[in-house]
Motif scaffolding. Structure first.
Motif, PDB file in Angstrom:
ATOM      1  N   UNK A 108       0.580 -24.414   7.390  1.00  0.00           N
ATOM      2  CA  UNK A 108       0.706 -22.977   7.579  1.00  0.00           C
ATOM      3  C   UNK A 108       2.185 -22.614   7.686  1.00  0.00           C
ATOM      4  N   UNK A 109       2.600 -21.639   6.868  1.00  0.00           N
ATOM      5  CA  UNK A 109       3.991 -21.204   6.887  1.00  0.00           C
ATOM      6  C   UNK A 109       4.289 -20.394   8.148  1.00  0.00           C
ATOM      7  N   UNK A 110       3.315 -19.606   8.570  1.00  0.00           N
ATOM      8  CA  UNK A 110       3.384 -18.867   9.836  1.00  0.00           C
ATOM      9  C   UNK A 110       1.994 -18.905  10.433  1.00  0.00           C
ATOM     10  N   UNK A 111       1.599 -17.916  11.179  1.00  0.00           N
ATOM     11  CA  UNK A 111       0.279 -17.935  11.795  1.00  0.00           C
ATOM     12  C   UNK A 111      -0.818 -17.670  10.766  1.00  0.00           C
ATOM     13  N   UNK A 112      -2.036 -18.106  11.130  1.00  0.00           N
ATOM     14  CA  UNK A 112      -3.202 -17.954  10.264  1.00  0.00           C
ATOM     15  C   UNK A 112      -4.329 -17.333  11.077  1.00  0.00           C
ATOM     16  N   UNK A 113      -4.876 -16.211  10.599  1.00  0.00           N
ATOM     17  CA  UNK A 113      -5.993 -15.531  11.268  1.00  0.00           C
ATOM     18  C   UNK A 113      -7.226 -15.680  10.392  1.00  0.00           C
ATOM     19  N   UNK A 114      -8.201 -16.470  10.840  1.00  0.00           N
ATOM     20  CA  UNK A 114      -9.406 -16.722  10.053  1.00  0.00           C
ATOM     21  C   UNK A 114     -10.626 -16.201  10.824  1.00  0.00           C
ATOM     22  N   UNK A 115     -11.440 -15.395  10.142  1.00  0.00           N
ATOM     23  CA  UNK A 115     -12.630 -14.835  10.782  1.00  0.00           C
ATOM     24  C   UNK A 115     -12.320 -13.808  11.841  1.00  0.00           C
ATOM     25  N   UNK A 153      -1.699 -21.883  14.758  1.00  0.00           N
ATOM     26  CA  UNK A 153      -0.247 -21.876  14.963  1.00  0.00           C
ATOM     27  C   UNK A 153       0.512 -22.153  13.657  1.00  0.00           C
ATOM     28  N   UNK A 154       1.772 -21.748  13.574  1.00  0.00           N
ATOM     29  CA  UNK A 154       2.606 -22.122  12.418  1.00  0.00           C
ATOM     30  C   UNK A 154       2.809 -23.636  12.370  1.00  0.00           C
ATOM     31  N   UNK A 155       2.912 -24.160  11.147  1.00  0.00           N
ATOM     32  CA  UNK A 155       3.205 -25.582  10.980  1.00  0.00           C
ATOM     33  C   UNK A 155       2.034 -26.518  11.167  1.00  0.00           C
ATOM     34  N   UNK A 156       0.801 -25.983  11.233  1.00  0.00           N
ATOM     35  CA  UNK A 156      -0.381 -26.839  11.338  1.00  0.00           C
ATOM     36  C   UNK A 156      -0.800 -27.268   9.931  1.00  0.00           C
ATOM     37  N   UNK A 157      -0.990 -28.553   9.744  1.00  0.00           N
ATOM     38  CA  UNK A 157      -1.339 -29.094   8.437  1.00  0.00           C
ATOM     39  C   UNK A 157      -2.855 -29.138   8.265  1.00  0.00           C
ATOM     40  N   UNK A 158      -3.321 -28.794   7.078  1.00  0.00           N
ATOM     41  CA  UNK A 158      -4.736 -28.868   6.727  1.00  0.00           C
ATOM     42  C   UNK A 158      -4.909 -29.795   5.526  1.00  0.00           C
ATOM     43  N   UNK A 159      -6.052 -30.455   5.489  1.00  0.00           N
ATOM     44  CA  UNK A 159      -6.420 -31.237   4.313  1.00  0.00           C
ATOM     45  C   UNK A 159      -7.477 -30.477   3.529  1.00  0.00           C
ATOM     46  N   UNK A 160      -7.194 -30.229   2.250  1.00  0.00           N
ATOM     47  CA  UNK A 160      -8.095 -29.513   1.355  1.00  0.00           C
ATOM     48  C   UNK A 160      -8.742 -30.529   0.409  1.00  0.00           C
ATOM     49  N   UNK A 161      -9.961 -30.231  -0.018  1.00  0.00           N
ATOM     50  CA  UNK A 161     -10.684 -31.157  -0.889  1.00  0.00           C
ATOM     51  C   UNK A 161     -11.535 -30.382  -1.888  1.00  0.00           C
TER      52      UNK A 161
END
Length: 265
Positions: A97-104, A215-223
């Motif tokens: 995440x480049x900055x914050x992420x608001x999901x749902x 939070x900013x900088x949280x890494x996600x794995x996409x598949x």
């Protein structure tokens, strides 16, 4: 019993079922989470019970047991995806995440604002359905998008799976954010005594709204995964991956993308 726990078992349940402090009636059909309480010294102070609930849910989501569940979930998925990756039938990649992420954010919640947690593990996640829509938004100018992602009448060639967070030690996944509309009377289209619509003005009190974000900088794995074992599906997989990456970088995921939320690097 729930109040004795330092952290609830599931942060998602805490937000939707185990709300610690409910709203207080302020008048006919008027409820508010802000209440005035009296301390032992006799002083009065205003408490925001909604903020208290959100802080509690954020602490619950950031504890080590929840992180461990995310690690185990990712390990199980890797176990069945890895052989398919070797055959070119699946692919994975990571992005932060480049900055914050608001999901749902607009999801149903007694606290008025929401966030997406995995219904079993309590892990913040990006649903595959939303990611598929993001890739589709990039691909619409290409005539192949219906074949690759499917239509209401037929399934496509590629599935997009949920994105799983990977947080480094010591970094929180979830934090409380705030929206602060400065002209609530104007936004609510209120009128003065003469029936004239109120204009934005500095005498209107701001109305802070708290909500949870990744939070900013949280890494996600996409598949992504092929639905059929064909060369056509393998080619479609590479295109879908490129579209999804472009969407994460240029369109953003989740809510409030116009304000800079939801972009990945």
């Amino acid at each position: 019993m729930l109040r004795r726990l330092q952290h609830p078992v599931h942060p998602g349940l805490w937000l939707t079922r185990f709300v610690r402090w409910g709203p207080v009636r302020q008048g006919p059909n008027q409820w508010d989470f802000k209440v005035v309480t009296t301390t032992r010294s006799g002083k009065q102070k205003e408490e925001d019970r909604k903020r208290d609930n959100l802080d509690h849910a954020a602490r619950a989501a950031n504890v080590e047991p929840v992180r461990k569940l995310a690690t185990e979930w990712r390990a199980r998925r890797e176990a069945w995806l890895k052989p398919l990756e070797q055959q070119g039938l699946a692919c994975r990649f990571r992005a932060k995440t480049d900055w914050r992420l608001a999901i749902g954010l607009a999801g149903a919640s007694p606290l008025e604002t929401n966030i997406v947690f995995h219904r079993l593990y309590g892990v913040p996640m990006l649903p595959g359905s939303g990611l598929k829509g993001l890739a589709l938004a990039v691909a619409r100018s290409n005539g192949e998008h219906e074949t690759i992602f499917g239509t209401q009448k037929a399934a496509g060639l590629v599935d997009v799976l949920d994105a799983i967070p990977i947080s480094p030690p010591g970094k929180n996944w979830i934090e409380v954010d705030i929206m602060n509309p400065h002209y609530p009377d104007w936004y609510q289209q209120k009128k003065d005594k003469q029936g004239k619509a109120l204009a934005p003005s500095d005498d209107q009190s701001p109305n802070p709204i708290f909500f949870l974000t990744v939070s900013p900088g949280v890494e996600f794995e996409f598949a992504l995964l092929c639905r059929t074992r064909t060369n056509e599906a393998k080619d479609a997989l590479n295109k879908a991956k490129a579209w999804l990456i472009e969407g994460l970088k240029t369109l953003g995921a989740g809510a409030k993308t116009a304000a800079g939320y939801g972009y990945f690097v």
